[in-house]
Design an enzyme around this catalytic site. Structure first.
Site, short mmCIF file in Angstrom:
data_model
loop_
_atom_site.label_atom_id
_atom_site.label_comp_id
_atom_site.label_asym_id
_atom_site.label_seq_id
_atom_site.Cartn_x
_atom_site.Cartn_y
_atom_site.Cartn_z
N HIS A 138 0.85 -1.18 0.00
CA HIS A 138 0.00 0.00 0.00
C HIS A 138 0.89 1.24 0.00
CE1 HIS A 138 -3.23 2.76 0.86
NE2 HIS A 138 -2.63 3.15 1.97
N GLY A 153 2.88 5.04 4.15
CA GLY A 153 2.32 5.72 5.31
C GLY A 153 0.89 5.30 5.53
N GLY A 156 -4.66 8.21 4.50
CA GLY A 156 -5.07 9.58 4.79
C GLY A 156 -3.95 10.50 5.20
N VAL A 157 -2.70 10.02 5.21
CA VAL A 157 -1.58 10.87 5.64
C VAL A 157 -1.18 11.88 4.58
CG1 VAL A 157 0.34 9.46 4.79
CG2 VAL A 157 0.60 10.74 6.94
N LYS A 159 -0.34 10.80 0.96
CA LYS A 159 0.54 10.22 -0.07
C LYS A 159 0.07 10.62 -1.48
CE LYS A 159 -0.16 5.99 1.23
NZ LYS A 159 -1.07 6.29 2.36
N ASP A 177 -1.94 4.01 -4.53
CA ASP A 177 -2.71 3.16 -3.63
C ASP A 177 -2.13 1.76 -3.47
OD1 ASP A 177 -5.02 2.94 -1.85
OD2 ASP A 177 -5.70 1.43 -3.28
N ARG A 243 17.58 14.98 12.79
CA ARG A 243 17.68 16.38 12.35
C ARG A 243 18.91 16.63 11.49
NH1 ARG A 243 16.26 20.61 16.99
NH2 ARG A 243 16.22 21.89 15.08
#
Length: 311
Positions: A138, A153, A156-157, A159, A177, A243
């Site tokens: 996915h 991910g 709904g994040v 992508k 998808d 970071r």
């Protein structure tokens, strides 16, 4: 793993079926091709019966010099119920003994006009692709500056929205998808889109759009080698994110370890730009230019100089 039969080879390479029509749907389970020269000489101890058998001018010329009784014996051992097919190259005529035994056992005998070496190469390449280990993930696969980037991910994040923005910036969509991934060679993952959703992109609130229709044929690709995975996740204030970019994260897909970058998502972040820059930075790293490592080296030098001045 896809199923391949002798009938598929007949259609793909325009092979002529000489006999053994009953066995054209026997499954081919390996991409290895056997040239049974040593078997023609009588050594069947390690005969790879489950491979396609390829007979060229050398094998058939030697076979013609044998006595008739020996030819029949060798052919009976050559044609087993496990053998998926026998192919003759260069348009050579098939020995009568081969046609009789193969038809009785149900082994398809096929003929090609190609030379033995070229035919062997094309068959191997075709079977390597068709029989390669395969999985579905996915996610979204995008070609960014020639690098296949797999976006993963939670649902709904963002992508698909990121992929849409990347397409608008001139990059190319491969799959949305669901990404079908084949490991064609060692450490070589090829991603494609399922036929049902090829060229399509789903945007929540907008629905399904056809990327090729909206942006042109230059906005899509049928397949792409995957070189980098970027994982999108909702920002977690309690989590420490890298970071500097010194940490090397990987994800295993099939038998291949793929470099992975985790990008936290929160309102106001331009994900398309971040993904684009992450891809360019990944390419620079492969060329030996690591900005994070250069900064770390400079920092170490400054600290060492400060320590020396104190003494």
């Amino acid at each position: 793993m896809a199923k391949v039969t002798a009938n598929d080879l007949i259609e793909k390479f325009q092979l002529e079926l000489l006999c053994g029509e009953e066995g054209v749907y026997r499954p081919i389970t390996t991409s290895d091709i056997s040239r049974p020269g040593i078997e023609m000489a009588g050594f069947f101890t390690y005969y790879p019966a489950k491979r396609l058998q390829l007979l060229g001018r050398t094998e058939l010329s030697f076979f013609e010099q044998l006595d008739k009784s020996i030819r029949e014996e060798r052919i009976e051992k050559l044609c087993t119920y496990d053998t998926p097919g026998i192919i003759l190259s260069r348009g050579l005529d098939a020995p009568e003994e081969l046609l009789e035994v193969a038809d009785k056992v149900g082994v398809p005998v096929m003929r090609s006009s190609l030379t033995t070496t070229r035919l062997s190469s094309q068959l191997t390449n075709y079977l390597d692709v068709k029989l390669a280990p395969m999985t579905a993930i996915h996610g979204v696969l995008v070609d960014i500056y020639g690098i296949g980037v797999l976006l993963t991910g939670a649902s709904g994040v963002g992508k698909s929205e990121t992929a849409l923005d990347l397409v608008r910036r001139g990059h190319r969509l491969v799959a949305d998808d669901s990404v079908e991934i084949r490991q064609e060679h060692e450490h070589n993952l090829i991603g494609t889109a399922p036929d049902l959703i090829q060229h399509l992109l789903e945007i929540r609130g907008l629905g399904i759009i056809n990327v090729m229709t909206l942006f042109g044929a230059g906005a899509i690709r049928p397949f792409k080698r995957i070189a980098l995975a970027i994982h999108l996740e909702l920002w977690d204030q309690n989590k420490m994110y890298d970071r500097l970019g010194l940490e090397d994260e990987t994800v295993k897909i099939l038998d291949t370890e793929l470099p992975r970058i985790t990008i936290p998502v929160r309102p106001g972040r331009n994900l398309a730009v971040i993904v684009e820059v992450a891809t360019m930075n990944f390419r620079l790293k492969r060329m030996g230019m690591n900005a994070a490592q250069q900064f770390s080296d400079r920092l170490s030098e400054v600290i060492e100089e400060g320590d020396r001045e104190e003494f």
